[in-house]
Design an enzyme around this catalytic site. Structure first.
Site, PDB file in Angstrom:
ATOM      1  N   ASP A 141       0.831  -1.194   0.000  1.00 42.96           N
ATOM      2  CA  ASP A 141       0.000   0.000   0.000  1.00 42.96           C
ATOM      3  C   ASP A 141       0.873   1.255   0.000  1.00 42.96           C
ATOM      4  O   ASP A 141       2.010   1.239   0.485  1.00 42.96           O
ATOM      5  CB  ASP A 141      -0.904   0.034   1.237  1.00 42.96           C
ATOM      6  CG  ASP A 141      -1.942  -1.067   1.229  1.00 42.96           C
ATOM      7  OD1 ASP A 141      -2.190  -1.652   0.163  1.00 42.96           O
ATOM      8  OD2 ASP A 141      -2.502  -1.348   2.316  1.00 42.96           O
ATOM      9  N   ARG A 142       0.332   2.335  -0.498  1.00 41.25           N
ATOM     10  CA  ARG A 142       1.081   3.593  -0.562  1.00 41.25           C
ATOM     11  C   ARG A 142       1.695   3.957   0.790  1.00 41.25           C
ATOM     12  O   ARG A 142       2.875   4.332   0.864  1.00 41.25           O
ATOM     13  CB  ARG A 142       0.146   4.725  -1.012  1.00 41.25           C
ATOM     14  CG  ARG A 142       0.833   6.086  -1.135  1.00 41.25           C
ATOM     15  CD  ARG A 142      -0.181   7.195  -1.330  1.00 41.25           C
ATOM     16  NE  ARG A 142      -1.048   7.312  -0.161  1.00 41.25           N
ATOM     17  CZ  ARG A 142      -2.128   8.103  -0.104  1.00 41.25           C
ATOM     18  NH1 ARG A 142      -2.485   8.800  -1.159  1.00 41.25           N
ATOM     19  NH2 ARG A 142      -2.860   8.160   0.986  1.00 41.25           N
TER      20      ARG A 142
END
Length: 333
Positions: free
Chosen positions: A152-153
């Site tokens: 995930d970012r």
């Protein structure tokens, strides 16, 4: 022939939402063939990936490409907006843990998206990789050079990148066979009573909010194991090992057992803002990310077969956050 029902209403920005209803003539058709005949300009391989990623629901449930349709079934599809045709190299610094002729292992910082997607066309790990390495696997397409798996970012930590097609296929096989070792560190709200546990709940797009994932009956199988590393006054530091790699898996599973990840605005249920200690609330706000870090990754080298294991220490913002917490128990071995 089936009729398209709706478009675009519930999708996230940069995503096209389509819905179809299968009629008698469609009965017995494979889902992937059904969609390929009705969605123009999208390749069969892209449709298969969209289905495999859980972006297609049949009767409200995730389905396989080989699913045989029945008359009256509603098929909902979310397609990403067409991205640029090729990746643009960008001079973005990388923390490289290992590099050889087949693979690169990178310690990804929080805030860095892995590859271009809806609404994000530059400034990604893929852009950085295209700048730093002349040769990377094109197995996943021109916009995902060498990308075998994702983080995930706002999750930091270890990620492996394939330089060659052989390496890409070999690593992908290991991920599918669940032989890759993936261990994360997560700080969660609440003090767990047990020392360890397992979460085995299926995941899919949240039917009520398509920008989120959720535990959904009929979703894709997902398995997570957790173990206490350290307890604090209001929180618990966990080691989390995942056997599958579903989107947002750890965050959704930990929220499901009522211990959401600290700093997770999407799945935290507002727990960050309900803490009684204003100083602690302020520190979480200043963190600017979720407390989730991919600490360890292990796999067999695609060329030699040797088992390789890599560790990325907690980044300063996370280790510093822990130092300010009051422990309530001993560290776990």
């Amino acid at each position: 022939m089936s009729d398209e029902i709706s478009e675009g209403a519930a999708a996230e920005p940069g995503v096209e939402a389509l819905a179809f209803e299968a009629v008698e003539a469609d009965a017995g058709s494979r889902l992937d063939a059904f969609l390929a005949a009705r969605i123009e300009g999208v390749s069969r391989s892209t449709l298969k990936r969209v289905i495999d990623d859980g972006e297609v629901l049949v009767g409200g449930h995730v389905a396989k490409p080989s699913h045989k349709l029945r008359a009256g079934e509603r098929v909902e599809v979310e397609l990403p907006a067409p991205p640029p045709s090729e990746i643009e190299p960008e001079e973005i610094s990388l923390d490289i843990l290992h590099e050889d002729e087949e693979v690169v292992v990178v310690n990804k910082p929080a805030g860095l998206v892995v590859h271009p997607a809806a609404g994000v066309q530059s400034g990604t790990l893929a852009n950085a990789l295209a700048f730093h390495f002349r040769e990377l696997s094109g197995h996943a397409g021109p916009l995902r050079p060498g990308i075998v798996h994702r983080l995930d970012r706002d999750t930091s930590g270890v990620i492996v990148v394939a330089k060659t097609a052989r390496a890409h296929e070999h690593l992908s096989d290991q991920f599918r066979a669940r032989t890759v070792f993936k261990s994360y560190v997560a700080l969660v709200h609440g003090v767990t009573r047990e020392e360890k546990g397992k979460v085995e709940e299926p995941l899919a797009r949240d039917p009520r909010n398509r920008t989120r994932m959720a535990v959904v009956r009929g979703g894709r199988a997902a398995l997570s194991f957790w173990r206490v590393r350290r307890r604090f006054e209001r929180m618990t530091l966990l080691d989390v090992q995942i056997k599958t790699g579903r989107t947002h898996q750890i965050r959704v599973h930990l929220a499901w057992i009522k211990h959401p990840v600290v700093g997770d605005d999407t799945y935290g249920g507002g727990r960050d803002k309900t803490l009684a200690d204003p100083a602690l609330r302020a520190r979480i706000g200043a963190l600017g990310r979720q407390f989730l870090h991919a600490e360890r990754l292990g796999f067999h080298h695609p060329g030699t077969g040797e088992w390789l294991s890599f560790t990325a220490p907690l980044p300063p913002e996370l280790s510093g956050f822990l130092e300010a917490l009051e422990p309530t128990g001993k560290d776990m071995p």
